[in-house]
Structures are given as structure tokens and as C-alpha cells.
Motif scaffolding. Structure first.
Motif, PDB file in Angstrom:
ATOM      1  N   VAL A 148      29.896 -26.577  -1.376  1.00 52.28           N
ATOM      2  CA  VAL A 148      30.721 -25.706  -2.351  1.00 52.28           C
ATOM      3  C   VAL A 148      29.985 -25.989  -3.418  1.00 52.28           C
ATOM      4  N   ASP A 149      29.136 -24.896  -4.036  1.00 54.34           N
ATOM      5  CA  ASP A 149      28.410 -25.018  -5.471  1.00 54.34           C
ATOM      6  C   ASP A 149      27.380 -25.958  -5.084  1.00 54.34           C
ATOM      7  N   GLY A 150      26.645 -26.133  -4.187  1.00 54.76           N
ATOM      8  CA  GLY A 150      25.581 -27.231  -3.982  1.00 54.76           C
ATOM      9  C   GLY A 150      26.048 -28.489  -3.636  1.00 54.76           C
ATOM     10  N   ALA A 151      27.370 -28.899  -3.520  1.00 55.56           N
ATOM     11  CA  ALA A 151      27.920 -30.090  -3.224  1.00 55.56           C
ATOM     12  C   ALA A 151      28.312 -30.226  -1.650  1.00 55.56           C
ATOM     13  N   GLU A 152      27.896 -31.208  -0.906  1.00 57.00           N
ATOM     14  CA  GLU A 152      28.246 -31.146   0.406  1.00 57.00           C
ATOM     15  C   GLU A 152      29.426 -31.923   0.629  1.00 57.00           C
ATOM     16  N   HIS A 153      30.401 -31.237   1.528  1.00 55.90           N
ATOM     17  CA  HIS A 153      31.733 -32.142   1.799  1.00 55.90           C
ATOM     18  C   HIS A 153      31.806 -32.171   3.164  1.00 55.90           C
ATOM     19  N   PRO A 154      31.786 -33.302   3.899  1.00 56.33           N
ATOM     20  CA  PRO A 154      32.037 -33.255   5.398  1.00 56.33           C
ATOM     21  C   PRO A 154      33.685 -33.270   5.942  1.00 56.33           C
ATOM     22  N   LEU A 155      33.969 -32.220   6.212  1.00 51.49           N
ATOM     23  CA  LEU A 155      35.474 -32.311   6.733  1.00 51.49           C
ATOM     24  C   LEU A 155      35.655 -32.518   8.012  1.00 51.49           C
ATOM     25  N   GLY A 159      26.869 -20.560   8.366  1.00 45.90           N
ATOM     26  CA  GLY A 159      26.766 -19.340   7.639  1.00 45.90           C
ATOM     27  C   GLY A 159      27.531 -19.372   6.218  1.00 45.90           C
ATOM     28  N   GLN A 160      27.191 -18.164   5.442  1.00 46.57           N
ATOM     29  CA  GLN A 160      27.882 -18.234   4.153  1.00 46.57           C
ATOM     30  C   GLN A 160      29.458 -17.910   4.290  1.00 46.57           C
ATOM     31  N   PHE A 161      30.260 -18.492   3.339  1.00 37.81           N
ATOM     32  CA  PHE A 161      31.657 -18.168   3.494  1.00 37.81           C
ATOM     33  C   PHE A 161      31.959 -16.910   2.536  1.00 37.81           C
ATOM     34  N   SER A 162      33.005 -15.974   2.985  1.00 32.49           N
ATOM     35  CA  SER A 162      33.190 -14.945   1.997  1.00 32.49           C
ATOM     36  C   SER A 162      33.852 -15.503   0.723  1.00 32.49           C
ATOM     37  N   ALA A 163      33.625 -14.980  -0.229  1.00 42.16           N
ATOM     38  CA  ALA A 163      34.095 -15.331  -1.595  1.00 42.16           C
ATOM     39  C   ALA A 163      35.507 -14.540  -2.030  1.00 42.16           C
ATOM     40  N   PHE A 164      36.710 -15.101  -2.452  1.00 43.30           N
ATOM     41  CA  PHE A 164      37.645 -14.668  -3.004  1.00 43.30           C
ATOM     42  C   PHE A 164      37.924 -14.994  -4.333  1.00 43.30           C
ATOM     43  N   PRO A 165      37.250 -14.168  -5.297  1.00 46.84           N
ATOM     44  CA  PRO A 165      37.520 -14.378  -6.831  1.00 46.84           C
ATOM     45  C   PRO A 165      38.967 -14.247  -7.021  1.00 46.84           C
ATOM     46  N   GLY A 166      39.195 -15.340  -8.044  1.00 46.30           N
ATOM     47  CA  GLY A 166      40.493 -15.395  -8.506  1.00 46.30           C
ATOM     48  C   GLY A 166      41.581 -16.068  -7.599  1.00 46.30           C
ATOM     49  N   MET A 167      40.915 -16.683  -6.539  1.00 44.67           N
ATOM     50  CA  MET A 167      41.786 -17.359  -5.443  1.00 44.67           C
ATOM     51  C   MET A 167      41.882 -18.876  -5.326  1.00 44.67           C
ATOM     52  N   ASP A 168      42.562 -19.729  -4.916  1.00 48.42           N
ATOM     53  CA  ASP A 168      42.559 -20.945  -4.703  1.00 48.42           C
ATOM     54  C   ASP A 168      42.777 -21.172  -3.173  1.00 48.42           C
ATOM     55  N   ARG A 169      41.729 -21.989  -2.447  1.00 50.82           N
ATOM     56  CA  ARG A 169      41.621 -22.128  -0.980  1.00 50.82           C
ATOM     57  C   ARG A 169      42.050 -23.653  -0.596  1.00 50.82           C
ATOM     58  N   ASP A 176      30.424 -20.778  -4.540  1.00 58.87           N
ATOM     59  CA  ASP A 176      29.556 -20.305  -3.680  1.00 58.87           C
ATOM     60  C   ASP A 176      29.461 -21.336  -2.425  1.00 58.87           C
ATOM     61  N   ALA A 177      30.182 -20.971  -1.267  1.00 62.48           N
ATOM     62  CA  ALA A 177      30.637 -21.640  -0.256  1.00 62.48           C
ATOM     63  C   ALA A 177      29.586 -21.454   1.043  1.00 62.48           C
ATOM     64  N   ALA A 178      29.268 -22.351   1.996  1.00 64.09           N
ATOM     65  CA  ALA A 178      28.800 -22.246   3.252  1.00 64.09           C
ATOM     66  C   ALA A 178      29.299 -23.291   4.140  1.00 64.09           C
ATOM     67  N   GLY A 179      29.061 -22.985   5.448  1.00 61.81           N
ATOM     68  CA  GLY A 179      29.615 -24.014   6.320  1.00 61.81           C
ATOM     69  C   GLY A 179      28.402 -24.111   7.532  1.00 61.81           C
ATOM     70  N   ALA A 180      28.357 -25.562   7.651  1.00 62.77           N
ATOM     71  CA  ALA A 180      27.436 -25.849   8.894  1.00 62.77           C
ATOM     72  C   ALA A 180      28.199 -26.832   9.948  1.00 62.77           C
ATOM     73  N   LEU A 181      27.675 -26.487  11.222  1.00 64.05           N
ATOM     74  CA  LEU A 181      28.550 -26.958  12.404  1.00 64.05           C
ATOM     75  C   LEU A 181      27.607 -28.183  13.059  1.00 64.05           C
ATOM     76  N   PRO A 182      27.461 -29.377  12.682  1.00 63.98           N
ATOM     77  CA  PRO A 182      26.651 -30.220  13.263  1.00 63.98           C
ATOM     78  C   PRO A 182      27.318 -30.835  14.513  1.00 63.98           C
ATOM     79  N   THR A 183      28.480 -30.685  14.945  1.00 64.68           N
ATOM     80  CA  THR A 183      28.781 -30.895  15.963  1.00 64.68           C
ATOM     81  C   THR A 183      29.522 -30.014  16.826  1.00 64.68           C
ATOM     82  N   LEU A 195      33.163 -29.900   9.994  1.00 64.33           N
ATOM     83  CA  LEU A 195      32.458 -28.760   9.156  1.00 64.33           C
ATOM     84  C   LEU A 195      31.964 -29.281   7.821  1.00 64.33           C
ATOM     85  N   LEU A 196      30.702 -29.081   7.831  1.00 64.20           N
ATOM     86  CA  LEU A 196      29.862 -29.589   6.886  1.00 64.20           C
ATOM     87  C   LEU A 196      29.965 -28.373   5.761  1.00 64.20           C
ATOM     88  N   LEU A 197      30.869 -28.601   4.859  1.00 61.78           N
ATOM     89  CA  LEU A 197      31.098 -27.502   3.835  1.00 61.78           C
ATOM     90  C   LEU A 197      30.410 -27.618   2.666  1.00 61.78           C
TER      91      LEU A 197
END
Length: 209
Positions: free
Chosen positions: A75-82, A51-61, A95-102, A71-73
């Protein structure tokens, strides 16, 4: 010396019901761990569905998977396997969302307000022979294995002056056993030292000058 006991922390459900968050510490303290009325926060989240991650405007994560495989994250349309124990930094404005392939995962989150603080996460392997110190402005979080913590010298230590730890308890000078995800609050006075076998997350919160 202070220890934040993970088992005593309150779980706050996400707004999208995709998981829960347990706040380890924040500054200044907020009524809710999710309202963003703080300049920095350290927390552990259990993610049970995509699902979608909550936004934290003005923050660094900085997000680190600490349990589970992947975690398949996106971020702004680019996939990052974490993968586990690999910290990843991204903007709270994204704009961030996470998927759980495992399957389900648990992650460590460090969120800081841009221009005020900068957060860092390092994963280290503990040693039974060489203690790892936790200094002022740091948290040592046991991710896996067995460990004890004790003050570096006689006398009590002070907690981090920039944060207000949740569920912190005072500990005398004898070594104290850490449970999984327990957090040691760093200090430059009687600096806590952690010995053991396993993996430790060292979170550093630096003030931006």
C-alpha cells in the motif's frame, strides 16, 4: 430473517483478470459490483494471481484473508503481510497491489464511503452453547465450520435498513443450516442467532453522523 446464499451469487471477473468478486450486499444497489456507484459494499474475492488492486477514491477499505495462508499487500510502497483472519484497514485512494507467496487466497472486503459510513470486521469463534446475535446493520458470515441460524424470538425479522442484500431468501422460524460463506443479515427484530463450531466474520456498517 434473511440469509444470503454464497453459492447463488454471481462471480464478476476483475478487469485485470487476477480474480473474481462475489458481492454479498451493497447500498444503494449498483448495476455492477465493481462500478463504485454505492456508499458501501460487502464482498468476497478469489485472488488467483499477483497484481494491482482497483482504486476506490473517497472510500475506506477493510480486507480480511479468509482462505489461504498469506496475502502480501503493498500500500503506497509499504508492504503488509496479511495473515488469515486478521482484518486490515487502508484507504481506497491508495496505490495497492497484492502478491501471493503461498498460493491463491480468498478475502472478505468491506468498502465504505468516507464521511457517510464506516465499516468494521471482527472474527469470532462460534459456540454450540452460546448463540451469537447479529444485529441491525450487521452481517454474520460463516467462514469455517458448521452452524445454524434461527430468529431470537417468534415472528419475522427485518433486514438491515441501510442495505439491499443480494439473493436474500425468507426463512421461517426453524433453525436453518448455513453453508460456508453464507451471510446472515442482521436485525433488531427477531434478531438472528447463530450457533455452531467454527469461525464467523461479523461485519458492521455504521452510518457516520
Amino acid at each position: 430473517m434473511e440469509i444470503i446464499r454464497y453459492a447463488e451469487l454471481r462471480a464478476e471477473p476483475w478487469r485485470n483478470k487476477g480474480g473474481v468478486t462475489r458481492e454479498l450486499a451493497s447500498h444503494p444497489k449498483a448495476a455492477s459490483s465493481q462500478d463504485g456507484a454505492w456508499d458501501w459494499r460487502v464482498s468476497i474475492a478469489e485472488v488467483s494471481k499477483a497484481g494491482q488492486f482497483s482504486a476506490f477514491p473517497g472510500m475506506d477499505r477493510v480486507l480480511t484473508v479468509v482462505e489461504g495462508e498469506l496475502l502480501l499487500l503493498t500500500v503506497d510502497g509499504a508492504e503488509h503481510p496479511l495473515e488469515k483472519y486478521r482484518p486490515f484497514r487502508f484507504s481506497g485512494d491508495a496505490d495497492a497491489a497484492g502478491a501471493l507467496p503461498t498460493g491463491d487466497i480468498r478475502d472478505l472486503n468491506v468498502i465504505t464511503r468516507n464521511g457517510a459510513f464506516k465499516g468494521y470486521t471482527s472474527i469470532i469463534e462460534l459456540s454450540k452453547k452460546r448463540a451469537h446475535p447479529v444485529f441491525e446493520g450487521q452481517f454474520g458470515i460463516l467462514l469455517q465450520g458448521q452452524a445454524t441460524v434461527s430468529p431470537g424470538n417468534a415472528g419475522g425479522g427485518d433486514s438491515s435498513g441501510e442495505g439491499e442484500a443480494t439473493e436474500a431468501v425468507s426463512v421461517p422460524g426453524e433453525p436453518e443450516t448455513l453453508g460456508r460463506y453464507d451471510a446472515v443479515v442482521g436485525s433488531d427484530s427477531a434478531t438472528p442467532e447463530i450457533l455452531g463450531r467454527g469461525f464467523l466474520a461479523v461485519v458492521s456498517i455504521d452510518r457516520v453522523t
